[in-house]
Design a protein around this motif. Structure first.
Motif, PDB file in Angstrom:
ATOM      1  N   SER A  54       0.855  -1.184   0.000  1.00 16.37           N
ATOM      2  CA  SER A  54       0.000   0.000   0.000  1.00 16.37           C
ATOM      3  C   SER A  54       0.895   1.238   0.000  1.00 16.37           C
ATOM      4  CB  SER A  54      -0.886   0.026   1.247  1.00 16.37           C
ATOM      5  OG  SER A  54      -0.184   0.601   2.336  1.00 16.37           O
ATOM      6  N   ILE A  55       0.285   2.378  -0.207  1.00 19.35           N
ATOM      7  CA  ILE A  55       1.071   3.619  -0.202  1.00 19.35           C
ATOM      8  C   ILE A  55       1.736   3.852   1.156  1.00 19.35           C
ATOM      9  CG2 ILE A  55      -0.105   4.776  -2.102  1.00 19.35           C
ATOM     10  CD1 ILE A  55      -1.845   6.285  -0.052  1.00 19.35           C
ATOM     11  N   TRP A  56       1.158   3.310   2.227  1.00 25.76           N
ATOM     12  CA  TRP A  56       1.785   3.502   3.540  1.00 25.76           C
ATOM     13  C   TRP A  56       3.007   2.604   3.728  1.00 25.76           C
ATOM     14  CZ3 TRP A  56       1.533   7.282   7.089  1.00 25.76           C
ATOM     15  CH2 TRP A  56       0.518   8.229   6.918  1.00 25.76           C
ATOM     16  N   ASP A  57       2.997   1.437   3.099  1.00 28.02           N
ATOM     17  CA  ASP A  57       4.189   0.571   3.160  1.00 28.02           C
ATOM     18  C   ASP A  57       5.365   1.289   2.511  1.00 28.02           C
ATOM     19  OD1 ASP A  57       2.931  -1.734   4.335  1.00 28.02           O
ATOM     20  OD2 ASP A  57       1.922  -2.017   2.410  1.00 28.02           O
ATOM     21  N   VAL A  58       5.073   1.948   1.415  1.00 24.10           N
ATOM     22  CA  VAL A  58       6.133   2.631   0.670  1.00 24.10           C
ATOM     23  C   VAL A  58       6.553   3.918   1.387  1.00 24.10           C
ATOM     24  CG1 VAL A  58       6.699   3.738  -1.530  1.00 24.10           C
ATOM     25  CG2 VAL A  58       5.335   1.628  -1.507  1.00 24.10           C
ATOM     26  N   PHE A  59       5.572   4.713   1.769  1.00 20.61           N
ATOM     27  CA  PHE A  59       5.840   5.993   2.439  1.00 20.61           C
ATOM     28  C   PHE A  59       6.668   5.798   3.714  1.00 20.61           C
ATOM     29  CE2 PHE A  59       4.216   9.497   5.269  1.00 20.61           C
ATOM     30  CZ  PHE A  59       4.675  10.567   4.519  1.00 20.61           C
ATOM     31  N   SER A  60       6.343   4.735   4.451  1.00 16.26           N
ATOM     32  CA  SER A  60       7.029   4.513   5.728  1.00 16.26           C
ATOM     33  C   SER A  60       8.482   4.100   5.532  1.00 16.26           C
ATOM     34  CB  SER A  60       6.295   3.455   6.554  1.00 16.26           C
ATOM     35  OG  SER A  60       6.351   2.210   5.900  1.00 16.26           O
ATOM     36  N   ARG A  61       8.851   3.820   4.288  1.00 10.89           N
ATOM     37  CA  ARG A  61      10.244   3.490   4.001  1.00 10.89           C
ATOM     38  C   ARG A  61      11.061   4.711   3.588  1.00 10.89           C
ATOM     39  NH1 ARG A  61       7.776  -0.968   4.568  1.00 10.89           N
ATOM     40  NH2 ARG A  61       9.017  -2.827   4.999  1.00 10.89           N
ATOM     41  N   LEU A  62      10.409   5.828   3.436  1.00 11.96           N
ATOM     42  CA  LEU A  62      11.141   7.056   3.112  1.00 11.96           C
ATOM     43  C   LEU A  62      11.711   7.623   4.403  1.00 11.96           C
ATOM     44  CD1 LEU A  62       8.575   8.705   0.659  1.00 11.96           C
ATOM     45  CD2 LEU A  62      10.545   7.256   0.112  1.00 11.96           C
ATOM     46  N   PRO A  63      12.984   7.996   4.380  1.00 17.60           N
ATOM     47  CA  PRO A  63      13.619   8.440   5.630  1.00 17.60           C
ATOM     48  C   PRO A  63      12.916   9.652   6.242  1.00 17.60           C
ATOM     49  CG  PRO A  63      15.069   8.753   3.710  1.00 17.60           C
ATOM     50  CD  PRO A  63      13.893   7.980   3.234  1.00 17.60           C
ATOM     51  N   GLY A  64      12.686   9.566   7.556  1.00 18.08           N
ATOM     52  CA  GLY A  64      12.190  10.724   8.282  1.00 18.08           C
ATOM     53  C   GLY A  64      10.707  10.983   8.175  1.00 18.08           C
ATOM     54  N   LYS A  65       9.986  10.155   7.450  1.00 14.78           N
ATOM     55  CA  LYS A  65       8.555  10.413   7.284  1.00 14.78           C
ATOM     56  C   LYS A  65       7.739   9.965   8.489  1.00 14.78           C
ATOM     57  CE  LYS A  65       8.627  12.280   3.222  1.00 14.78           C
ATOM     58  NZ  LYS A  65       8.464  13.749   3.172  1.00 14.78           N
ATOM     59  N   ILE A  66       8.219   8.923   9.145  1.00 11.83           N
ATOM     60  CA  ILE A  66       7.466   8.370  10.272  1.00 11.83           C
ATOM     61  C   ILE A  66       8.335   8.503  11.519  1.00 11.83           C
ATOM     62  CG2 ILE A  66       6.252   6.346  11.169  1.00 11.83           C
ATOM     63  CD1 ILE A  66       5.150   6.992   8.443  1.00 11.83           C
ATOM     64  N   LYS A  67       7.711   8.915  12.594  1.00 13.19           N
ATOM     65  CA  LYS A  67       8.462   9.084  13.833  1.00 13.19           C
ATOM     66  C   LYS A  67       9.197   7.793  14.198  1.00 13.19           C
ATOM     67  CE  LYS A  67       8.181  11.563  18.050  1.00 13.19           C
ATOM     68  NZ  LYS A  67       7.355  12.393  18.918  1.00 13.19           N
ATOM     69  N   ASN A  68      10.435   7.910  14.541  1.00 13.98           N
ATOM     70  CA  ASN A  68      11.302   6.770  14.890  1.00 13.98           C
ATOM     71  C   ASN A  68      11.316   5.682  13.820  1.00 13.98           C
ATOM     72  OD1 ASN A  68      11.632   8.087  17.356  1.00 13.98           O
ATOM     73  ND2 ASN A  68       9.931   6.973  18.294  1.00 13.98           N
ATOM     74  N   TRP A 110      -7.402   4.824   4.031  1.00 12.42           N
ATOM     75  CA  TRP A 110      -6.107   5.418   3.700  1.00 12.42           C
ATOM     76  C   TRP A 110      -5.051   4.540   3.031  1.00 12.42           C
ATOM     77  CZ3 TRP A 110      -4.877   8.774   8.671  1.00 12.42           C
ATOM     78  CH2 TRP A 110      -6.019   9.525   9.003  1.00 12.42           C
ATOM     79  N   ASP A 111      -5.323   3.235   2.878  1.00 14.31           N
ATOM     80  CA  ASP A 111      -4.244   2.362   2.387  1.00 14.31           C
ATOM     81  C   ASP A 111      -4.431   1.994   0.915  1.00 14.31           C
ATOM     82  OD1 ASP A 111      -6.519   1.044   3.205  1.00 14.31           O
ATOM     83  OD2 ASP A 111      -5.500  -0.585   4.236  1.00 14.31           O
ATOM     84  N   LEU A 112      -4.263   2.960   0.068  1.00 21.24           N
ATOM     85  CA  LEU A 112      -4.388   2.716  -1.372  1.00 21.24           C
ATOM     86  C   LEU A 112      -3.339   1.701  -1.844  1.00 21.24           C
ATOM     87  CD1 LEU A 112      -6.046   4.006  -3.822  1.00 21.24           C
ATOM     88  CD2 LEU A 112      -3.897   5.142  -4.380  1.00 21.24           C
ATOM     89  N   PRO A 113      -3.732   0.743  -2.704  1.00 21.20           N
ATOM     90  CA  PRO A 113      -2.704  -0.126  -3.293  1.00 21.20           C
ATOM     91  C   PRO A 113      -1.667   0.732  -4.015  1.00 21.20           C
ATOM     92  CG  PRO A 113      -4.899  -0.998  -3.745  1.00 21.20           C
ATOM     93  CD  PRO A 113      -5.084   0.362  -3.128  1.00 21.20           C
ATOM     94  N   TYR A 114      -0.404   0.448  -3.759  1.00 21.99           N
ATOM     95  CA  TYR A 114       0.659   1.268  -4.338  1.00 21.99           C
ATOM     96  C   TYR A 114       0.620   1.233  -5.865  1.00 21.99           C
ATOM     97  CZ  TYR A 114       5.168   3.325  -5.262  1.00 21.99           C
ATOM     98  OH  TYR A 114       6.152   4.144  -5.732  1.00 21.99           O
ATOM     99  N   ALA A 115       0.198   0.087  -6.395  1.00 20.54           N
ATOM    100  CA  ALA A 115       0.128  -0.055  -7.861  1.00 20.54           C
ATOM    101  C   ALA A 115      -0.801   1.003  -8.473  1.00 20.54           C
ATOM    102  CB  ALA A 115      -0.355  -1.454  -8.226  1.00 20.54           C
ATOM    103  N   LEU A 116      -1.786   1.445  -7.727  1.00 19.71           N
ATOM    104  CA  LEU A 116      -2.689   2.476  -8.252  1.00 19.71           C
ATOM    105  C   LEU A 116      -2.075   3.867  -8.110  1.00 19.71           C
ATOM    106  CD1 LEU A 116      -6.195   1.223  -7.049  1.00 19.71           C
ATOM    107  CD2 LEU A 116      -5.008   0.817  -9.227  1.00 19.71           C
ATOM    108  N   GLN A 117      -1.269   4.047  -7.056  1.00 20.25           N
ATOM    109  CA  GLN A 117      -0.603   5.342  -6.891  1.00 20.25           C
ATOM    110  C   GLN A 117       0.333   5.613  -8.067  1.00 20.25           C
ATOM    111  OE1 GLN A 117      -1.411   7.423  -4.267  1.00 20.25           O
ATOM    112  NE2 GLN A 117      -0.343   8.931  -5.515  1.00 20.25           N
ATOM    113  N   VAL A 118       0.965   4.549  -8.503  1.00 18.93           N
ATOM    114  CA  VAL A 118       1.890   4.668  -9.629  1.00 18.93           C
ATOM    115  C   VAL A 118       1.143   5.167 -10.871  1.00 18.93           C
ATOM    116  CG1 VAL A 118       3.374   3.310 -11.166  1.00 18.93           C
ATOM    117  CG2 VAL A 118       3.456   2.927  -8.707  1.00 18.93           C
ATOM    118  N   LYS A 119      -0.141   4.843 -10.947  1.00 18.64           N
ATOM    119  CA  LYS A 119      -0.940   5.298 -12.092  1.00 18.64           C
ATOM    120  C   LYS A 119      -1.622   6.639 -11.819  1.00 18.64           C
ATOM    121  CE  LYS A 119      -2.115   0.519 -13.229  1.00 18.64           C
ATOM    122  NZ  LYS A 119      -3.247  -0.400 -13.315  1.00 18.64           N
ATOM    123  N   GLY A 120      -1.211   7.309 -10.751  1.00 20.68           N
ATOM    124  CA  GLY A 120      -1.797   8.612 -10.461  1.00 20.68           C
ATOM    125  C   GLY A 120      -2.752   8.617  -9.280  1.00 20.68           C
TER     126      GLY A 120
END
Ligand code: FCB
Length: 448
Positions: free
Chosen positions: A32-46, A121-131
């Motif tokens: 989901s978009i949250w799986d990906v987002f949470s892997r970006l540095p500094g986006k999620i506390k600790n 809030w947990d959109l499949p990431y594959a759909l985010q890639v399509k906009g």
């Protein structure tokens, strides 16, 4: 004095898939978009990640047992779109269907009424890639997903929610501190427009099915802003901006009154941010729902000078989630506003309310959460008074059953009635769990 609630008042607890399930890469689930987002540095506390969270994917029977013990009458959870359709728009994942079938069967066996959200809030990431929500195709994708849900669970869920707090999509596309992490307000406006059309289209689909026992609604959170210094122009303008332009007005107006409010239209035009629309969109958005879910956490008093200071602090980083001053009483004004200004004439549920504690305070302090009890008691007192004013509210869900993945605050904000030990995955009752159990058993509580 004693506050007693109506005999059939629905006491509940709420959670969401991405916050409790874990098993992010199991059972055929897609990212989901949250799986990906949470892997970006500094986006999620600790650097918290939702990979395991409370592991409710495996431990759901335990969670249902906790609810049963507390006597809750209804459980609000969400379906994970990437668990049901891993790439968002293609094949259905049978293991995902099986998981929710078992969860629902377990709830029913224990006499707990299911209230389920299609999108929390947990959109499949594959759909985010399509906009994602910015692509009008989202309407087709969401309808397909909703169809799968209704085919499989239509009559088994009593209360269906299309979207939870659509404002999260604004935060994720305009402000950047929620997934997917974009900062493009114009794009965000387009996303919200599509989201509201998705909602209305699914309401229509739902009606066509003529389900006997199931109802459909939407959950919009209201953080109502008031000018801190009445008469101060800046404070007044700030409250209008935060309510109408970037707050609940973005949704309540199109859903219940039709079209965007005058204030919002003016702003969108001035900023050159008017979304592309198609004929009939506003009629679709306004399709009648069966109920409205209010997520209420607080009222906010805008002092323009303080807001500037806070914005500066936020830009400098580290300010993941404010604990503003406490205005539990604002729920009364908010409910009046829903009925009087927005003409909400369908049953209302409080679909979320609660108070976070800072994990840094330590386990002992977290378990002794008198502060949460006091706050919720104040909200429930004001709610009771509102019901005496004649505004009928059918139920109340506490956020949350257990501490969980609190989005960009990660595991640092604890909202649970149960304390989650993230090492052992044990659930330990806080003082509030015992208190809530008693409130439910007595259908009310004493106030001084
Ligand atoms: C609400 C969200 C919910 C949870 C609570 C604390 O805005 O709907 O998922 O994060 O806040």
């Amino acid at each position: 004095m004693r506050y007693t609630f109506p005999k059939d008042f629905m006491w509940g607890v709420a959670t969401a898939a991405a916050q409790i399930e874990g098993a992010a890469f199991e059972g055929g689930r897609g990212p989901s978009i949250w799986d990906v987002f949470s892997r970006l540095p500094g986006k999620i506390k600790n650097d918290g990640r939702p990979d395991v969270a409370c592991d409710s994917y495996h431990l759901y029977e335990k969670d249902v047992a906790l609810m049963k013990e507390m006597g809750v009458k209804t459980y609000r959870f969400s379906f994970s779109w990437p668990r049901i359709i891993p790439d968002g728009s293609g094949e259905v994942n049978p293991e995902g269907i099986r998981y929710y079938k078992e969860l629902i069967a377990c709830l029913k066996k224990n006499g707990i009424v299911p209230n389920a959200t299609m999108y929390h809030w947990d959109l499949p990431y594959a759909l985010q890639v399509k906009g994602g929500f910015g692509n009008r195709e989202i309407i087709t994708w969401f309808k397909h997903y909703a169809e799968v849900l209704l085919d499989n669970f239509g009559e088994d869920v009593d209360l269906w929610v299309t979207f939870n707090e659509p404002i999260a999509v604004y935060v994720g596309h305009a402000l950047g501190f929620f997934a997917p992490g974009l900062q493009d307000e114009k794009y965000a406006r387009q996303c919200l427009h599509h989201l509201l059309v998705c909602h209305g289209e699914v309401v229509r689909m739902f009606r066509e099915r003529n389900l006997q026992n199931a109802k459909i609604g939407i959950v919009v959170d209201v953080w109502k802003h008031y000018p801190a210094r009445a008469g101060n122009e800046e404070d007044e303008a700030s409250a209008v901006y935060n309510n109408e332009i970037t707050g609940y007005g973005m949704f309540l107006h199109p859903l219940f009154l039709g079209g965007y409010s005058g204030e919002l239209q003016k702003y969108l035009k001035e900023q050159d941010m008017e979304p592309v629309t198609e004929e009939g969109d506003f009629e679709i958005m306004r399709r009648k729902v069966d109920f409205y879910g209010l997520n209420f956490y607080n009222g906010l008093y805008d002092n323009a000078e303080e807001l500037r200071a806070r914005e500066k602090a936020q830009k400098e980083g580290g300010n993941y989630q404010d604990r503003p001053e406490s205005h539990p009483e604002a729920i009364r004004d908010v409910l009046h506003m829903l009925v009087e200004k927005y003409k909400v004439d369908v049953p209302i549920y409080i679909t979320e309310n609660g108070l976070p504690q800072d994990a840094g305070e330590g386990r002992e302090k977290n378990l002794d959460d008198q502060e949460r009890i006091d706050y919720v008691k104040d909200v429930l007192s004001a709610l009771h008074e509102t019901m005496e004013d004649g505004i009928q509210v059918k139920g109340y869900y506490m956020w949350s059953l257990l501490d969980n993945f609190e989005w960009s605050a990660g595991y640092a904000a604890r909202y649970g009635l149960y304390y989650t030990d993230y090492q052992t995955l044990e659930r330990i009752p806080k003082k509030s769990a015992g208190w809530y159990r008693q409130v439910i058993a007595e259908n009310g509580f004493d106030v001084e």
